[in-house]
Design a protein around this motif. Structure first.
Motif, PDB file in Angstrom:
ATOM      1  N   LEU A  88     -55.749  12.471   0.022  1.00  0.00           N
ATOM      2  CA  LEU A  88     -56.447  12.395  -1.256  1.00  0.00           C
ATOM      3  C   LEU A  88     -55.461  12.640  -2.385  1.00  0.00           C
ATOM      4  O   LEU A  88     -54.504  13.408  -2.224  1.00  0.00           O
ATOM      5  N   PRO A  89     -55.666  12.007  -3.546  1.00  0.00           N
ATOM      6  CA  PRO A  89     -54.856  12.392  -4.711  1.00  0.00           C
ATOM      7  C   PRO A  89     -55.153  13.843  -5.077  1.00  0.00           C
ATOM      8  O   PRO A  89     -56.233  14.356  -4.770  1.00  0.00           O
ATOM      9  N   LEU A  90     -54.193  14.495  -5.699  1.00  0.00           N
ATOM     10  CA  LEU A  90     -54.371  15.894  -6.069  1.00  0.00           C
ATOM     11  C   LEU A  90     -55.682  16.072  -6.818  1.00  0.00           C
ATOM     12  O   LEU A  90     -55.910  15.453  -7.863  1.00  0.00           O
ATOM     13  N   THR A  91     -56.547  16.910  -6.284  1.00  0.00           N
ATOM     14  CA  THR A  91     -57.883  17.120  -6.841  1.00  0.00           C
ATOM     15  C   THR A  91     -58.175  18.609  -6.878  1.00  0.00           C
ATOM     16  O   THR A  91     -57.890  19.327  -5.915  1.00  0.00           O
ATOM     17  N   PRO A 107     -54.483  10.687 -11.539  1.00  0.00           N
ATOM     18  CA  PRO A 107     -54.655   9.241 -11.482  1.00  0.00           C
ATOM     19  C   PRO A 107     -53.489   8.578 -10.751  1.00  0.00           C
ATOM     20  O   PRO A 107     -52.475   9.220 -10.466  1.00  0.00           O
ATOM     21  N   THR A 108     -53.626   7.304 -10.465  1.00  0.00           N
ATOM     22  CA  THR A 108     -52.572   6.574  -9.748  1.00  0.00           C
ATOM     23  C   THR A 108     -51.507   6.099 -10.728  1.00  0.00           C
ATOM     24  O   THR A 108     -51.359   4.903 -11.005  1.00  0.00           O
ATOM     25  N   LEU A 109     -50.770   7.057 -11.266  1.00  0.00           N
ATOM     26  CA  LEU A 109     -49.661   6.791 -12.181  1.00  0.00           C
ATOM     27  C   LEU A 109     -48.387   7.358 -11.568  1.00  0.00           C
ATOM     28  O   LEU A 109     -48.439   8.290 -10.757  1.00  0.00           O
ATOM     29  N   PRO A 110     -47.221   6.826 -11.943  1.00  0.00           N
ATOM     30  CA  PRO A 110     -45.973   7.402 -11.415  1.00  0.00           C
ATOM     31  C   PRO A 110     -45.758   8.814 -11.938  1.00  0.00           C
ATOM     32  O   PRO A 110     -46.267   9.184 -13.004  1.00  0.00           O
ATOM     33  N   ALA A 111     -45.000   9.612 -11.173  1.00  0.00           N
ATOM     34  CA  ALA A 111     -44.671  10.974 -11.609  1.00  0.00           C
ATOM     35  C   ALA A 111     -43.749  10.902 -12.831  1.00  0.00           C
ATOM     36  O   ALA A 111     -42.911  10.015 -12.929  1.00  0.00           O
ATOM     37  N   PRO A 112     -43.878  11.828 -13.797  1.00  0.00           N
ATOM     38  CA  PRO A 112     -44.816  12.952 -13.823  1.00  0.00           C
ATOM     39  C   PRO A 112     -46.129  12.639 -14.524  1.00  0.00           C
ATOM     40  O   PRO A 112     -46.918  13.543 -14.780  1.00  0.00           O
ATOM     41  N   PHE A 113     -46.334  11.352 -14.854  1.00  0.00           N
ATOM     42  CA  PHE A 113     -47.509  10.998 -15.658  1.00  0.00           C
ATOM     43  C   PHE A 113     -48.816  11.201 -14.890  1.00  0.00           C
ATOM     44  O   PHE A 113     -49.873  11.340 -15.493  1.00  0.00           O
ATOM     45  N   HIS A 114     -48.745  11.212 -13.549  1.00  0.00           N
ATOM     46  CA  HIS A 114     -49.974  11.404 -12.773  1.00  0.00           C
ATOM     47  C   HIS A 114     -50.581  12.777 -13.034  1.00  0.00           C
ATOM     48  O   HIS A 114     -51.797  12.907 -13.193  1.00  0.00           O
ATOM     49  N   LEU A 115     -49.724  13.804 -13.112  1.00  0.00           N
ATOM     50  CA  LEU A 115     -50.268  15.140 -13.343  1.00  0.00           C
ATOM     51  C   LEU A 115     -50.525  15.408 -14.819  1.00  0.00           C
ATOM     52  O   LEU A 115     -51.442  16.141 -15.176  1.00  0.00           O
ATOM     53  N   LEU A 116     -49.752  14.790 -15.672  1.00  0.00           N
ATOM     54  CA  LEU A 116     -50.062  14.889 -17.092  1.00  0.00           C
ATOM     55  C   LEU A 116     -51.405  14.229 -17.368  1.00  0.00           C
ATOM     56  O   LEU A 116     -52.213  14.720 -18.167  1.00  0.00           O
ATOM     57  N   GLY A 117     -51.657  13.112 -16.676  1.00  0.00           N
ATOM     58  CA  GLY A 117     -52.967  12.459 -16.814  1.00  0.00           C
ATOM     59  C   GLY A 117     -54.087  13.318 -16.272  1.00  0.00           C
ATOM     60  O   GLY A 117     -55.183  13.360 -16.842  1.00  0.00           O
TER      61      GLY A 117
END
Length: 454
Positions: A88-91, A107-117
């Motif tokens: 699972l994506p980080l939840t 979200p399904t974005l490249p790091a580090p934008f996935h966690l910023l999102g």
């Protein structure tokens, strides 16, 4: 390959995940290995138990995609990763009473934008709190905390203006879940390392890997089968009671009244056990003193069996405002209706009788999920020494794999891996020990590695 001799194999004391990682690595190089495990099964602190006619894990060992050493090792032993894990994506979903107080998902974005999102879209935080969390996260990406300048996580968060709600809902749960130590005591240096793994590495590294199988099926059982196929010896119910050292080199281990000769010994036992074995030898007493200073932190797991149709919205949720911290839906492991409630670190609950703790956790779950029926029965598993205490300055105490004694090595999640007390840390440490042994055998012309990893 020049035989190291059946009389002088590499002896590995401890059949937990560190010891198994060392044994598997050595066996793949054709090095004779004897694994001595004091318990009646492999796995150490991450194993499955048969209790009351059913299989229960002795804790909930959540894994993430960044555990590359562990995941590669599992693949090498033949584990089907698709069958082994639900990915699972980080939840993070946190409950306070029956309401969700925090919900975020990467979200399904490249790091580090996935966690910023994930932080930008988090529900349950104000716009101001989301902005403060984002600013702190960006600073963490560049942060370096030297060992001698370590502070507690609580002080770090305060210095970066994290609000009480952010600490309570986001950072404290992450700290306790990853370091098994409360933020008021926990090492900011270690915590920053965890956050950097989640924030700055590949997006898939932050994925949650929820086991679909019991712990024994993830490594202990496949490892035992692999070692048997490769001629290694695994002896259960055999506790190493002493080390025999001659001059500056190890010569043998004692197992009760029996002596096993060995020129290479890996202590893959818990740090408190290793300390007892080391402290009898003058050269090793300073090292033993460091291990004694590491301390321990507990983990309690409360299993509650509900009717099979009872389930969570997601496989794992957090709890706020009570003794319960995390709830795992064991329906993922083909155990429908079984909930595993994890309580990490120290607290008043340690002094409670089992009946009181079961009653308290049951009441808290009834408050979070009032539509659930009452559980049919419950079971408590406590491990009072589950991990080392990841307190401020702990990295100054964590030893390297080598020791002042030639041929004597330390393996375990408590060694200087740069990681908290995780299965990944244990595996990395065991593999490093194995590489040290291989290098040592090369130097003494006892091993020909022309066909390494064949």
């Amino acid at each position: 390959m020049n035989d190291t001799s059946a009389d002088c194999p590499v002896v590995i004391a401890g059949g937990g995940w560190a010891g198994l990682a060392a044994a598997l690595t050595l066996s793949r190089h054709g090095v004779p290995v004897v694994v001595l495990e004091s318990a009646r099964q492999l796995g150490g602190r991450a194993r499955s138990l048969r209790i009351g006619g059913r299989i229960l894990d002795n804790g909930q060992h959540l894994m993430i995609g960044a555990y590359q050493s562990l995941l590669t090792l599992m693949r090498q032993t033949g584990v089907d990763m698709e069958q082994a894990f639900e990915r699972l994506p980080l939840t993070l979903q946190l409950y306070r009473r029956e309401k969700i107080s925090l919900k975020l998902q990467a979200p399904t974005l490249p790091a580090p934008f996935h966690l910023l999102g994930a932080l930008s879209g988090a529900r349950g935080l104000s716009a101001r709190e989301r902005l403060k969390a984002l600013r702190f996260s960006r600073r963490v990406m560049r942060m370096q905390i030297p060992v001698d300048e370590d502070i507690c996580v609580q002080a770090l968060l305060h210095a970066h203006a994290q609000t009480p709600a952010l600490v309570r809902k986001l950072w404290e749960p992450l700290c306790v879940a990853t370091l098994n130590t409360p933020a008021s005591l926990a090492s900011a240096r270690l915590f920053v390392g965890v956050l950097q793994t989640l924030f700055t590495s590949a997006r898939a590294h932050s994925d949650l890997l929820i086991p679909r199988q019991e712990l024994n099926a993830l490594l202990p059982r496949p490892a035992a089968e692999f070692l048997e196929r490769h001629g290694a010896s695994v002896e259960l119910g055999q506790r190493v009671t002493a080390l025999e050292i001659d001059g500056h080199g190890v010569r043998a281990v004692a197992v009760g009244a029996r002596t096993i000769e060995a020129r290479q010994v890996i202590l893959a036992t818990p740090h408190r056990t290793s300390r007892r074995l080391l402290t009898r030898h003058a050269l090793l007493q300073p090292l033993a003193a460091k291990l004694a200073a590491l301390g321990n932190e507990p983990i309690a797991t409360v299993y509650l069996q509900y009717p099979p149709e009872t389930s969570l919205e997601v496989p794992m949720v957090g709890c706020e405002g009570g003794v319960s911290q995390w709830i795992f839906d064991r329906g993922v492991c083909a155990q429908p209706g079984l909930m595993a409630v994890v309580i990490s670190g120290r607290g008043e609950h340690l002094r409670w009788p089992a009946a009181r703790l079961l009653e308290s956790v049951t009441a808290e779950l009834a408050g979070h999920f009032p539509h659930w029926p009452a559980p049919e029965h419950g079971r408590l598993i406590r491990d009072k020494r589950a991990t080392f205490c990841a307190a401020v300055g702990v990295d100054a105490l964590r030893p390297d794999n080598d020791t002042p004694i030639n041929g004597l090595w330390l393996a375990g999640d408590y060694t200087a891996t740069g990681l908290p007390a995780t299965l990944e840390s244990a595996v990395r440490s065991g593999q490093r020990c194995a590489r040290h042994v291989i290098k040592s055998l090369r130097k003494t012309n006892m091993l020909d590695l022309a066909d390494a990893y064949s």
